[in-house]
Scaffold this motif. Structure first.
Motif, PDB file in Angstrom:
ATOM      1  N   PRO A  95      27.405 -13.876  53.747  1.00  0.00           N
ATOM      2  CA  PRO A  95      28.899 -13.630  53.201  1.00  0.00           C
ATOM      3  C   PRO A  95      28.552 -12.710  52.228  1.00  0.00           C
ATOM      4  O   PRO A  95      27.797 -12.746  51.185  1.00  0.00           O
ATOM      5  CB  PRO A  95      29.358 -15.166  52.976  1.00  0.00           C
ATOM      6  N   SER A  96      29.640 -11.938  51.974  1.00  0.00           N
ATOM      7  CA  SER A  96      29.708 -10.768  50.688  1.00  0.00           C
ATOM      8  C   SER A  96      30.987 -10.449  50.426  1.00  0.00           C
ATOM      9  O   SER A  96      31.930 -10.861  51.189  1.00  0.00           O
ATOM     10  CB  SER A  96      28.760  -9.503  51.176  1.00  0.00           C
ATOM     11  N   ALA A  97      31.009  -9.538  49.617  1.00  0.00           N
ATOM     12  CA  ALA A  97      32.477  -8.955  49.217  1.00  0.00           C
ATOM     13  C   ALA A  97      33.087  -8.048  50.385  1.00  0.00           C
ATOM     14  O   ALA A  97      34.362  -8.404  50.701  1.00  0.00           O
ATOM     15  CB  ALA A  97      32.533  -7.907  48.119  1.00  0.00           C
ATOM     16  N   GLU A  98      32.176  -7.586  51.222  1.00  0.00           N
ATOM     17  CA  GLU A  98      32.819  -6.816  52.511  1.00  0.00           C
ATOM     18  C   GLU A  98      33.023  -7.769  53.460  1.00  0.00           C
ATOM     19  O   GLU A  98      34.148  -7.546  54.234  1.00  0.00           O
ATOM     20  CB  GLU A  98      31.807  -5.828  53.060  1.00  0.00           C
ATOM     21  N   PHE A  99      32.037  -8.728  53.713  1.00  0.00           N
ATOM     22  CA  PHE A  99      32.511  -9.729  54.971  1.00  0.00           C
ATOM     23  C   PHE A  99      32.365 -11.199  54.348  1.00  0.00           C
ATOM     24  O   PHE A  99      31.360 -11.666  54.204  1.00  0.00           O
ATOM     25  CB  PHE A  99      31.302  -9.590  55.871  1.00  0.00           C
ATOM     26  N   PRO A 100      33.660 -11.676  53.786  1.00  0.00           N
ATOM     27  CA  PRO A 100      33.730 -12.861  53.081  1.00  0.00           C
ATOM     28  C   PRO A 100      32.908 -14.196  53.715  1.00  0.00           C
ATOM     29  O   PRO A 100      32.484 -15.128  53.049  1.00  0.00           O
ATOM     30  CB  PRO A 100      35.328 -13.162  52.974  1.00  0.00           C
ATOM     31  N   PHE A 101      33.131 -14.194  55.202  1.00  0.00           N
ATOM     32  CA  PHE A 101      32.578 -15.074  55.947  1.00  0.00           C
ATOM     33  C   PHE A 101      31.250 -14.869  56.724  1.00  0.00           C
ATOM     34  O   PHE A 101      30.384 -15.617  57.570  1.00  0.00           O
ATOM     35  CB  PHE A 101      33.384 -15.783  56.958  1.00  0.00           C
ATOM     36  N   GLY A 102      30.997 -13.508  56.215  1.00  0.00           N
ATOM     37  CA  GLY A 102      29.337 -13.037  56.952  1.00  0.00           C
ATOM     38  C   GLY A 102      29.806 -12.320  58.245  1.00  0.00           C
ATOM     39  O   GLY A 102      31.142 -11.993  58.695  1.00  0.00           O
ATOM     40  N   THR A 103      28.726 -12.298  59.132  1.00  0.00           N
ATOM     41  CA  THR A 103      28.930 -11.510  60.228  1.00  0.00           C
ATOM     42  C   THR A 103      28.226 -12.444  61.333  1.00  0.00           C
ATOM     43  O   THR A 103      27.352 -13.427  61.120  1.00  0.00           O
ATOM     44  CB  THR A 103      28.504 -10.076  60.514  1.00  0.00           C
ATOM     45  N   ASP A 104      28.578 -12.123  62.878  1.00  0.00           N
ATOM     46  CA  ASP A 104      27.886 -12.952  63.873  1.00  0.00           C
ATOM     47  C   ASP A 104      26.705 -12.062  64.237  1.00  0.00           C
ATOM     48  O   ASP A 104      26.355 -11.028  63.772  1.00  0.00           O
ATOM     49  CB  ASP A 104      28.914 -13.119  65.031  1.00  0.00           C
ATOM     50  N   GLN A 105      26.300 -12.475  65.747  1.00  0.00           N
ATOM     51  CA  GLN A 105      24.769 -11.922  66.048  1.00  0.00           C
ATOM     52  C   GLN A 105      25.289 -10.554  66.438  1.00  0.00           C
ATOM     53  O   GLN A 105      24.268  -9.631  66.906  1.00  0.00           O
ATOM     54  CB  GLN A 105      24.713 -12.876  67.139  1.00  0.00           C
ATOM     55  N   GLY A 107      27.493  -8.523  64.828  1.00  0.00           N
ATOM     56  CA  GLY A 107      27.781  -7.745  63.381  1.00  0.00           C
ATOM     57  C   GLY A 107      29.225  -7.662  63.273  1.00  0.00           C
ATOM     58  O   GLY A 107      29.803  -6.975  62.387  1.00  0.00           O
ATOM     59  N   ARG A 108      30.130  -8.430  64.139  1.00  0.00           N
ATOM     60  CA  ARG A 108      31.484  -8.545  63.687  1.00  0.00           C
ATOM     61  C   ARG A 108      31.661  -9.573  62.453  1.00  0.00           C
ATOM     62  O   ARG A 108      31.092 -10.421  62.343  1.00  0.00           O
ATOM     63  CB  ARG A 108      32.005  -8.997  64.969  1.00  0.00           C
ATOM     64  N   SER A 109      32.890  -9.129  61.731  1.00  0.00           N
ATOM     65  CA  SER A 109      33.334  -9.987  60.910  1.00  0.00           C
ATOM     66  C   SER A 109      33.793 -11.430  61.379  1.00  0.00           C
ATOM     67  O   SER A 109      34.584 -11.292  62.030  1.00  0.00           O
ATOM     68  CB  SER A 109      34.346  -9.214  59.989  1.00  0.00           C
ATOM     69  N   LEU A 110      33.118 -12.440  60.854  1.00  0.00           N
ATOM     70  CA  LEU A 110      33.503 -13.718  60.911  1.00  0.00           C
ATOM     71  C   LEU A 110      34.905 -14.105  60.390  1.00  0.00           C
ATOM     72  O   LEU A 110      35.650 -14.900  60.911  1.00  0.00           O
ATOM     73  CB  LEU A 110      32.497 -14.741  60.609  1.00  0.00           C
ATOM     74  N   PHE A 111      35.343 -13.351  59.204  1.00  0.00           N
ATOM     75  CA  PHE A 111      36.439 -13.637  58.537  1.00  0.00           C
ATOM     76  C   PHE A 111      37.827 -13.242  59.717  1.00  0.00           C
ATOM     77  O   PHE A 111      38.690 -13.944  59.861  1.00  0.00           O
ATOM     78  CB  PHE A 111      36.703 -12.886  57.332  1.00  0.00           C
ATOM     79  N   GLY A 112      37.469 -11.903  60.212  1.00  0.00           N
ATOM     80  CA  GLY A 112      38.537 -11.463  61.212  1.00  0.00           C
ATOM     81  C   GLY A 112      38.509 -12.252  62.450  1.00  0.00           C
ATOM     82  O   GLY A 112      39.380 -12.649  63.003  1.00  0.00           O
ATOM     83  N   LEU A 113      37.339 -12.745  63.049  1.00  0.00           N
ATOM     84  CA  LEU A 113      37.424 -13.441  64.154  1.00  0.00           C
ATOM     85  C   LEU A 113      38.113 -14.879  63.748  1.00  0.00           C
ATOM     86  O   LEU A 113      38.634 -15.342  64.605  1.00  0.00           O
ATOM     87  CB  LEU A 113      36.068 -13.599  64.555  1.00  0.00           C
ATOM     88  N   VAL A 114      37.801 -15.356  62.819  1.00  0.00           N
ATOM     89  CA  VAL A 114      38.451 -16.738  62.488  1.00  0.00           C
ATOM     90  C   VAL A 114      39.987 -16.666  62.484  1.00  0.00           C
ATOM     91  O   VAL A 114      40.809 -17.400  62.951  1.00  0.00           O
ATOM     92  CB  VAL A 114      37.985 -17.240  61.267  1.00  0.00           C
ATOM     93  N   LEU A 115      40.509 -15.534  61.674  1.00  0.00           N
ATOM     94  CA  LEU A 115      41.794 -15.454  61.704  1.00  0.00           C
ATOM     95  C   LEU A 115      42.439 -15.101  62.985  1.00  0.00           C
ATOM     96  O   LEU A 115      43.514 -15.498  63.422  1.00  0.00           O
ATOM     97  CB  LEU A 115      42.261 -14.245  60.717  1.00  0.00           C
TER      98      LEU A 115
END
Length: 324
Positions: A95-105, A107-115
């Motif tokens: 997790p970082s400022a660009e990817f609040p929930f980190g990325t998956d295997q 490289g997709r944003s987990l924040f967007g995937l959860v939403l």
């Protein structure tokens, strides 16, 4: 010699002055307007009672938040968030400022995937719960109304479904049927109705024993009239409370089926994210950010529906004495 009449004087009532007409009595509203006014008053009374339950208000606030997230996902994150080829980050990034929930295997944003996954999980939960409650209400009302051999047979079938593990039956149905969103909804809906059927049948028997049901039958009311006009309105509060309580169970079952790989692989859901995390080895490699966001979302939405269901049940049946 004249005699005077002893009859009492008859006075003619005076009419309105010339040029004026008697005012017509005030017109009453139509039956439909009266019915809608009563529904509005009932809804206002329900809301006043519901607001006294702080836990129910907290659950309602969470549900509104999840609903807003699901409805605005196409504009906030877009459908491109599911794309594997256009992934914006590196695989398994923390997790970082660009990817609040980190990325998956990928490289997709987990924040967007959860939403985005909230759309599928909430839709499946709502539709599956509605299907199970509809089946349970139909079975319960007919079994309580007709009685006799029909009630005996249908309740033995209900008992058979009740003792069978619902998750195992849902897994069996999802395995033999085509892997799609409709399959998941049907698999959950046709396995979760026995509890509702039992409750609705008990309420139907209580309603059928009331005197006005006997009067309705004596006046020529048929089976359809009795069930739709008298029984159904009296069991609807129970059906509403059971629906709100069943949605959380449906969402958990959908997440379980998706985690087992029985969901639609082309759709992103919270359970599907957990299944992807398992396949990617997130548990053994310590990539906690792949597991916590979808798991926490499932827990929060299930808790929200449970809180709302308990509050609705307490308002509709104050004798339960649920703590506010």
């Amino acid at each position: 010699m004249t005699t005077e009449s002893t009859a009492p004087d008859e006075r003619v009532p005076e009419g309105p002055p010339l040029g004026e007409e008697k005012s017509a009595p005030p017109r009453l509203g139509s039956a439909r307007a009266l019915a809608w006014r009563r529904r509005r008053q009932s809804a206002a009374r329900f809301w006043r009672e519901y607001r006294r339950h702080r836990a129910g208000l907290a659950g309602l606030g969470l549900l509104l938040l999840f609903a807003a997230v699901a409805l605005t996902a196409p504009w906030t994150v877009g459908s491109d968030v599911q794309s594997v080829t256009d992934a914006p980050g590196r695989p398994m990034e923390e997790p970082s400022a660009e990817f609040p929930f980190g990325t998956d295997q990928f490289g997709r944003s987990l924040f967007g995937l959860v939403l985005w996954g909230s759309r599928v999980s909430l839709l499946v939960g709502l539709l599956a719960a509605a299907l199970s409650v509809a089946i349970g209400a139909l079975v319960g009302i007919t079994a309580g109304h007709f009685k006799g051999w029909y009630a005996t047979v249908i309740m033995r079938v209900t008992d058979w479904f009740l003792v069978m593990p619902a998750l195992v039956f849902a897994v069996a149905l999802a395995t033999v049927m085509e892997r799609s969103l409709l399959t998941v909804i049907v698999a959950i809906g046709v396995t979760a109705w026995p509890t509702t059927a039992r409750l609705v049948r008990a309420q139907t028997l209580a309603v059928e024993s009331r005197p006005y049901i006997e009067r309705a039958k004596a006046l020529g009311g048929g089976h359809r009239h009795i069930m739709s006009r008298h029984v159904l309105p009296n069991v609807m509060p129970l059906v509403l409370a059971q629906t709100t309580l069943g949605i959380s169970s449906a969402i958990l079952t959908e997440a379980t089926l998706a985690f087992l790989g029985l969901g639609d692989p082309s759709l992103t859901s919270w359970g599907g994210l957990l299944q992807d995390a398992r396949q990617a080895g997130a548990v053994s490699s310590g990539h906690w950010w792949y597991l916590v966001p979808p798991g926490l979302a499932i827990a929060l939405v299930a808790l929200a529906f449970t809180l709302c269901g308990r509050a609705v049940e307490s308002v509709l049946n104050p004798r339960l004495g649920v703590a506010r």
